[in-house]
Every structure is written in C-alpha cells, then in structure tokens.
Design a protein around this motif. Structure first.
Motif, PDB file in Angstrom:
ATOM      1  N   ALA A 181      58.308  42.242  57.731  1.00  0.00           N
ATOM      2  CA  ALA A 181      59.709  41.867  57.877  1.00  0.00           C
ATOM      3  C   ALA A 181      59.725  40.236  58.508  1.00  0.00           C
ATOM      4  O   ALA A 181      60.847  39.722  58.077  1.00  0.00           O
ATOM      5  CB  ALA A 181      60.224  42.507  58.937  1.00  0.00           C
ATOM      6  N   ASP A 182      58.764  39.705  59.332  1.00  0.00           N
ATOM      7  CA  ASP A 182      58.984  38.399  59.653  1.00  0.00           C
ATOM      8  C   ASP A 182      58.672  37.306  58.594  1.00  0.00           C
ATOM      9  O   ASP A 182      59.021  36.398  58.653  1.00  0.00           O
ATOM     10  CB  ASP A 182      57.625  38.295  60.715  1.00  0.00           C
ATOM     11  N   GLN A 183      57.836  37.962  57.662  1.00  0.00           N
ATOM     12  CA  GLN A 183      57.579  37.047  56.436  1.00  0.00           C
ATOM     13  C   GLN A 183      58.954  36.850  55.642  1.00  0.00           C
ATOM     14  O   GLN A 183      59.059  35.880  55.044  1.00  0.00           O
ATOM     15  CB  GLN A 183      56.231  37.394  55.732  1.00  0.00           C
ATOM     16  N   VAL A 184      59.377  37.785  55.430  1.00  0.00           N
ATOM     17  CA  VAL A 184      60.802  38.084  54.573  1.00  0.00           C
ATOM     18  C   VAL A 184      61.820  37.202  55.491  1.00  0.00           C
ATOM     19  O   VAL A 184      62.607  36.488  54.483  1.00  0.00           O
ATOM     20  CB  VAL A 184      61.184  39.517  54.265  1.00  0.00           C
ATOM     21  N   ALA A 185      61.914  37.139  56.670  1.00  0.00           N
ATOM     22  CA  ALA A 185      62.972  36.562  57.335  1.00  0.00           C
ATOM     23  C   ALA A 185      62.815  35.093  57.735  1.00  0.00           C
ATOM     24  O   ALA A 185      63.557  34.520  58.148  1.00  0.00           O
ATOM     25  CB  ALA A 185      63.092  37.383  58.808  1.00  0.00           C
ATOM     26  N   ARG A 186      61.590  34.458  57.244  1.00  0.00           N
ATOM     27  CA  ARG A 186      61.430  33.095  57.205  1.00  0.00           C
ATOM     28  C   ARG A 186      62.150  32.345  56.269  1.00  0.00           C
ATOM     29  O   ARG A 186      62.731  32.724  55.517  1.00  0.00           O
ATOM     30  CB  ARG A 186      60.099  32.856  56.922  1.00  0.00           C
ATOM     31  N   ASN A 187      62.637  31.271  57.000  1.00  0.00           N
ATOM     32  CA  ASN A 187      63.584  30.249  56.381  1.00  0.00           C
ATOM     33  C   ASN A 187      62.607  28.743  56.343  1.00  0.00           C
ATOM     34  O   ASN A 187      61.719  28.848  57.224  1.00  0.00           O
ATOM     35  CB  ASN A 187      64.884  30.211  57.057  1.00  0.00           C
ATOM     36  N   PRO A 188      63.234  27.770  55.533  1.00  0.00           N
ATOM     37  CA  PRO A 188      62.819  26.487  55.509  1.00  0.00           C
ATOM     38  C   PRO A 188      62.711  25.977  57.220  1.00  0.00           C
ATOM     39  O   PRO A 188      61.698  25.060  57.315  1.00  0.00           O
ATOM     40  CB  PRO A 188      63.446  25.707  54.820  1.00  0.00           C
ATOM     41  N   ALA A 189      63.662  26.326  58.009  1.00  0.00           N
ATOM     42  CA  ALA A 189      63.681  25.542  59.099  1.00  0.00           C
ATOM     43  C   ALA A 189      62.358  26.052  60.185  1.00  0.00           C
ATOM     44  O   ALA A 189      61.951  25.451  60.915  1.00  0.00           O
ATOM     45  CB  ALA A 189      64.884  25.963  60.173  1.00  0.00           C
ATOM     46  N   THR A 190      61.962  27.310  59.912  1.00  0.00           N
ATOM     47  CA  THR A 190      60.746  27.778  60.781  1.00  0.00           C
ATOM     48  C   THR A 190      59.295  27.787  59.900  1.00  0.00           C
ATOM     49  O   THR A 190      58.617  27.931  60.307  1.00  0.00           O
ATOM     50  CB  THR A 190      61.135  29.538  60.845  1.00  0.00           C
TER      51      THR A 190
END
Length: 203
Positions: A181-190
């Motif tokens: 879930a954390d991997q899917v929710a990642r964005n360029p900012a993080t």
C-alpha cells in the motif's frame, strides 16, 4: 500361528508402545521420532489389511512431510517445555477421570467383541467385477459418495495451517518489510529528493 498373524502382533505391539512413548517422552525430539516409528508400524498394518495405497500415503505424507515438519518446528522454536509442564499436576485429576472413562469404554467394547466365521477370509473387492484396483476403488469412494466430507477435511486443514502461521508470526523491530500500500501510494514528491551537490563533494 501364521506369518501374517505374527507380523500383525509385532506391528501392533510396537505401534502401541511407540504411541505411549510419544506422550511420555521428556524430549520433544524423541517424541517426534517415536511418532515416526508409530506411522511406520501403522503402515505395516495397512499392508497386512490389503490397503497398500493407504500404507504408502501414510509413509510419504505423514512421515515424509508432517513428522519432519514437526521435528523442524520443535527444533526451531526452542520451546521451553519445562515451563509448560509446571502446571501439569493441576490438570491431573481431570485427565485421570477422562482416562478411567476411556478405559471403562474400551473394556466394555472388548468384552462384547466377537469374531465372525469369515473374519480371516480375504475381503471381496469393493466394486463389482473384481478388476478395480485398490487405489481406483478408494478414489471412486472419496470423489463420489464422500466428496463433501473430503472437501470439508481439506478446508479444516487449510484453516489449521493459516492459524498456525498467524500464531507463530512475529514482527521484529528494526526489520525492513515490504508494504504494498505504501509503495502504490508513493508520488514524485515523496519518491524523489533533489539535493544541491557542490563541486568536488559527495552527497
């Protein structure tokens, strides 16, 4: 006494003795080894009864997989069995009462037991014609008349396996684990960090 009767009594005595040693041994590894010996003697009894397929399944599945798995689990978990046996005497009255009840039931059953005249004869094939092998007849029985019970037994074993995994699962602190879930929710900012690196210096 025939050779078959001699082997029957031999397998029965060794199986009963090793089964008693399974629950009376102080070392859990010895208990698992006596359990394997019990399975081998039970397989011998199945062969004498003409159920060679069940004998091979007992050796391959229980001895080759389940008993070895028990052995590895006992050796890996390093359970303190001395601590577990401290409260053993408090359950002795209940265990003794249940043992006496079972002994009385066995005496009553054995007292009313009688052998029929054709008990020593070879059993007839389960299916008509006599051309069906033991393995094929067992498969037809399991997957036709008793299919529902066979599936229920498999479901119970699946639930037991999942429960054993859940009970023995331990999360240690400081160990990196994958979180989908954390991997899917990642964005360029993080996910991206921009740093100003001066010439001749590293990060």
């Amino acid at each position: 006494m025939t050779v078959a009767s001699l082997f029957f009594y031999l397998f029965s005595v060794v199986a009963c003795a090793s089964a008693v040693m399974v629950i009376s041994s102080r070392n859990p590894v010895h208990s698992v080894l006596f359990l394997i010996l019990t399975f081998f003697n039970a397989a011998g009894l199945f062969i004498l009864a003409g159920a060679e397929f069940l004998a091979l399944i007992l050796v391959v599945v229980y001895v080759g997989a389940v008993a070895v798995l028990f052995l590895f689990v006992v050796m890996m978990l390093d359970v303190d069995f001395t601590e577990l046996r401290r409260g053993m005497l408090s359950y002795l009255p209940i265990g003794g009462a249940i043992g006496v009840i079972l002994l009385v039931e066995l005496i009553l059953v054995l007292g009313s037991w009688h052998f029929s005249s054709g008990a020593g004869a070879v059993s007839e094939p389960i299916l008509a014609g006599g051309k069906t092998t033991n393995t094929e007849a067992l498969g037809l029985i399991l997957y036709t008349k008793n299919f529902f019970y066979f599936q229920v037994a498999g479901l119970v074993l699946l639930v037991a396996m999942i429960g054993a995994i859940v009970l023995t699962l331990r999360h240690k602190q400081g160990v990196k684990r994958q979180n989908i879930a954390d991997q899917v929710a990642r964005n360029p900012a993080t996910a991206i960090e921009v740093r100003q690196v001066k010439p001749g210096q590293g990060i």
